[in-house]
Design a protein around this motif. Sequence first.
Motif, PDB file in Angstrom:
ATOM      1  N   ILE A 280       0.837  -1.197   0.000  1.00  0.00           N
ATOM      2  CA  ILE A 280       0.000   0.000   0.000  1.00  0.00           C
ATOM      3  C   ILE A 280       0.879   1.257   0.000  1.00  0.00           C
ATOM      4  N   ALA A 281       1.962   1.219   0.784  1.00  0.00           N
ATOM      5  CA  ALA A 281       2.891   2.361   0.823  1.00  0.00           C
ATOM      6  C   ALA A 281       3.551   2.566  -0.536  1.00  0.00           C
ATOM      7  N   LEU A 282       3.876   1.460  -1.206  1.00  0.00           N
ATOM      8  CA  LEU A 282       4.473   1.534  -2.540  1.00  0.00           C
ATOM      9  C   LEU A 282       3.523   2.210  -3.520  1.00  0.00           C
ATOM     10  N   ILE A 283       2.258   1.800  -3.496  1.00  0.00           N
ATOM     11  CA  ILE A 283       1.246   2.411  -4.366  1.00  0.00           C
ATOM     12  C   ILE A 283       1.102   3.894  -4.034  1.00  0.00           C
ATOM     13  N   GLY A 284       1.165   4.227  -2.751  1.00  0.00           N
ATOM     14  CA  GLY A 284       1.060   5.623  -2.341  1.00  0.00           C
ATOM     15  C   GLY A 284       2.214   6.466  -2.847  1.00  0.00           C
ATOM     16  N   ARG A 285       3.423   5.898  -2.831  1.00  0.00           N
ATOM     17  CA  ARG A 285       4.594   6.641  -3.315  1.00  0.00           C
ATOM     18  C   ARG A 285       4.522   6.872  -4.819  1.00  0.00           C
ATOM     19  N   GLN A 286       3.924   5.939  -5.530  1.00  0.00           N
ATOM     20  CA  GLN A 286       3.804   6.049  -6.991  1.00  0.00           C
ATOM     21  C   GLN A 286       2.336   6.256  -7.360  1.00  0.00           C
ATOM     22  N   SER A 287       1.719   7.231  -6.707  1.00  0.00           N
ATOM     23  CA  SER A 287       0.272   7.414  -6.854  1.00  0.00           C
ATOM     24  C   SER A 287      -0.144   7.796  -8.272  1.00  0.00           C
ATOM     25  N   LEU A 288       0.688   8.546  -8.986  1.00  0.00           N
ATOM     26  CA  LEU A 288       0.336   8.935 -10.353  1.00  0.00           C
ATOM     27  C   LEU A 288       0.273   7.704 -11.260  1.00  0.00           C
ATOM     28  N   THR A 289       1.298   6.876 -11.173  1.00  0.00           N
ATOM     29  CA  THR A 289       1.299   5.624 -11.939  1.00  0.00           C
ATOM     30  C   THR A 289       0.118   4.759 -11.541  1.00  0.00           C
ATOM     31  N   ALA A 290      -0.112   4.644 -10.236  1.00  0.00           N
ATOM     32  CA  ALA A 290      -1.197   3.805  -9.733  1.00  0.00           C
ATOM     33  C   ALA A 290      -2.550   4.285 -10.240  1.00  0.00           C
ATOM     34  N   PHE A 291      -2.750   5.601 -10.237  1.00  0.00           N
ATOM     35  CA  PHE A 291      -4.039   6.123 -10.692  1.00  0.00           C
ATOM     36  C   PHE A 291      -4.266   5.827 -12.175  1.00  0.00           C
ATOM     37  N   CYS A 292      -3.256   6.089 -12.994  1.00  0.00           N
ATOM     38  CA  CYS A 292      -3.400   5.838 -14.434  1.00  0.00           C
ATOM     39  C   CYS A 292      -3.679   4.364 -14.716  1.00  0.00           C
ATOM     40  N   VAL A 293      -2.965   3.492 -14.021  1.00  0.00           N
ATOM     41  CA  VAL A 293      -3.184   2.054 -14.200  1.00  0.00           C
ATOM     42  C   VAL A 293      -4.584   1.669 -13.740  1.00  0.00           C
ATOM     43  N   PHE A 335      11.395   0.817  -9.024  1.00  0.00           N
ATOM     44  CA  PHE A 335      12.652   0.133  -9.311  1.00  0.00           C
ATOM     45  C   PHE A 335      13.473   0.923 -10.335  1.00  0.00           C
ATOM     46  N   LYS A 336      12.781   1.451 -11.342  1.00  0.00           N
ATOM     47  CA  LYS A 336      13.459   2.251 -12.373  1.00  0.00           C
ATOM     48  C   LYS A 336      14.074   3.503 -11.758  1.00  0.00           C
ATOM     49  N   LYS A 337      13.331   4.174 -10.884  1.00  0.00           N
ATOM     50  CA  LYS A 337      13.840   5.398 -10.264  1.00  0.00           C
ATOM     51  C   LYS A 337      15.056   5.115  -9.396  1.00  0.00           C
ATOM     52  N   LYS A 338      14.986   4.026  -8.630  1.00  0.00           N
ATOM     53  CA  LYS A 338      16.087   3.701  -7.730  1.00  0.00           C
ATOM     54  C   LYS A 338      17.322   3.230  -8.494  1.00  0.00           C
ATOM     55  N   SER A 339      17.104   2.503  -9.591  1.00  0.00           N
ATOM     56  CA  SER A 339      18.224   1.971 -10.368  1.00  0.00           C
ATOM     57  C   SER A 339      18.837   3.043 -11.265  1.00  0.00           C
ATOM     58  N   GLY A 340      18.037   4.069 -11.580  1.00  0.00           N
ATOM     59  CA  GLY A 340      18.522   5.123 -12.455  1.00  0.00           C
ATOM     60  C   GLY A 340      18.686   4.691 -13.891  1.00  0.00           C
ATOM     61  N   ARG A 341      18.076   3.597 -14.262  1.00  0.00           N
ATOM     62  CA  ARG A 341      18.193   3.070 -15.621  1.00  0.00           C
ATOM     63  C   ARG A 341      17.041   3.541 -16.494  1.00  0.00           C
ATOM     64  N   ALA A 342      17.278   3.548 -17.789  1.00  0.00           N
ATOM     65  CA  ALA A 342      16.207   3.845 -18.740  1.00  0.00           C
ATOM     66  C   ALA A 342      15.345   2.606 -18.909  1.00  0.00           C
ATOM     67  N   TRP A 343      14.097   2.812 -19.391  1.00  0.00           N
ATOM     68  CA  TRP A 343      13.177   1.686 -19.531  1.00  0.00           C
ATOM     69  C   TRP A 343      13.740   0.605 -20.446  1.00  0.00           C
ATOM     70  N   HIS A 344      14.337   0.977 -21.574  1.00  0.00           N
ATOM     71  CA  HIS A 344      14.797  -0.037 -22.524  1.00  0.00           C
ATOM     72  C   HIS A 344      15.908  -0.910 -21.930  1.00  0.00           C
ATOM     73  N   SER A 345      16.757  -0.320 -21.075  1.00  0.00           N
ATOM     74  CA  SER A 345      17.818  -1.105 -20.446  1.00  0.00           C
ATOM     75  C   SER A 345      17.260  -2.087 -19.428  1.00  0.00           C
ATOM     76  N   LEU A 346      16.159  -1.695 -18.773  1.00  0.00           N
ATOM     77  CA  LEU A 346      15.510  -2.610 -17.825  1.00  0.00           C
ATOM     78  C   LEU A 346      14.930  -3.815 -18.550  1.00  0.00           C
ATOM     79  N   PHE A 347      14.310  -3.578 -19.704  1.00  0.00           N
ATOM     80  CA  PHE A 347      13.741  -4.686 -20.471  1.00  0.00           C
ATOM     81  C   PHE A 347      14.825  -5.608 -21.014  1.00  0.00           C
ATOM     82  N   ILE A 348      15.948  -5.021 -21.439  1.00  0.00           N
ATOM     83  CA  ILE A 348      17.065  -5.837 -21.933  1.00  0.00           C
ATOM     84  C   ILE A 348      17.609  -6.701 -20.806  1.00  0.00           C
ATOM     85  N   ARG A 349      17.738  -6.093 -19.620  1.00  0.00           N
ATOM     86  CA  ARG A 349      18.250  -6.832 -18.454  1.00  0.00           C
ATOM     87  C   ARG A 349      17.300  -7.971 -18.081  1.00  0.00           C
ATOM     88  N   ALA A 350      15.991  -7.691 -18.124  1.00  0.00           N
ATOM     89  CA  ALA A 350      14.992  -8.730 -17.803  1.00  0.00           C
ATOM     90  C   ALA A 350      15.040  -9.858 -18.825  1.00  0.00           C
TER      91      ALA A 350
END
Length: 353
Positions: A280-293, A335-350
């Motif tokens: 719940i705290a995680l959703i609260g911290r990323q409330s904009l993302t959570a609302f759009c989703v 995770f993206k904010k904390k890692s400082g990585r771009a989205w495409h690099s996260l997908f490549i890593r995954a």
Amino acid sequence: MVTICVNHITWMLGKVESVSQKIPTLTHYGYSSAAEIFFFMSGYMVGMVYLNKFDTRAKLLSRAFHLYKVNITLFISLVIISLATPNEHFLALTDLDYWVDNMPIALVQYMSLFYGPMFTNLLFTYVLLLIIAIPFTKLLQKSAMTFILAITGLYIFSQYFPMMKLTNVATSNGKWSFNLFSYQFLFMLGLFAGNRKIINRVFERIDRNTVLWSALSVVTLVGFYAIKRYDLLGLKGQWWIAKETLGPVRILHFFVVITVLMSLLSVFKKVLNIWPITVIALIGRQSLTAFCVSVVSCYIALAIWISNSGSQVLYFTLALLAVVAMALCSYLVEFKKKSGRAWHSLFIRAKEA
């Protein structure tokens, strides 16, 4: 955010076919909804984060423009869903029928705030409140009393002239679902409280006498529920409880609700690190993302419900999946904010993993 998501799904699906056993939220046990908490806490964060900066105006404008761009992206996502769901009932319930009938001009009207599909007005209201906060911030810095009188005066004005709202050509009355003159009151009140870190002070008082605070707030909350449940004051349909203009009873109930929540946090400090609370705290911290989703999930749930309505299990499943989607997307963004990585690099890593 979780309550807004569940309430939206419950309300939207109920427009197609009655949902007999609704998922209980605080909205069902009193007069205020999650929207009041959203606007107050949004204002609180603005007051706490931005007001003590030397470039407050630039930061508020930057944040407003970011939210504006996000809402455009949300609109495009909803249009894509509508293209995959060529159903007249779906289009009518979401106000996307106006988009289908007026494609050349509807996008321009959306970008100029004259049109909004269901649930998209909230972010645009937030954008306008951030812009309005610029002159109000200067007023607050000069005189707190004048600031309070100004926002209270605008709120009283909204109660006397409830139809003085922005235009939304897709709604039945041609108006926005939120009255900007009304909701600025809670937002600006939150801004005032955030600037002075009032919630921190309230938490300190609650911690000093947790039992008393908890007992009083819970008893008051139950009292509000009894008034609503048995209509003790004959408040059904009265302006005192109106959501669009934020009736005064809703504001009183909101303060009781938020005090109860703060009391619970104080009482159950030891369980704050268990995973449901951290989610719940995680959703609260990323409330904009959570609302759009949550909005996208609600539209998808409606499309599925129209084809397979009537199942209580399906209703519970759709609501649960929407909350899970909010949590997962919030985790990805964090995770993206904390890692400082771009989205495409996260997908490549995954993919490599």
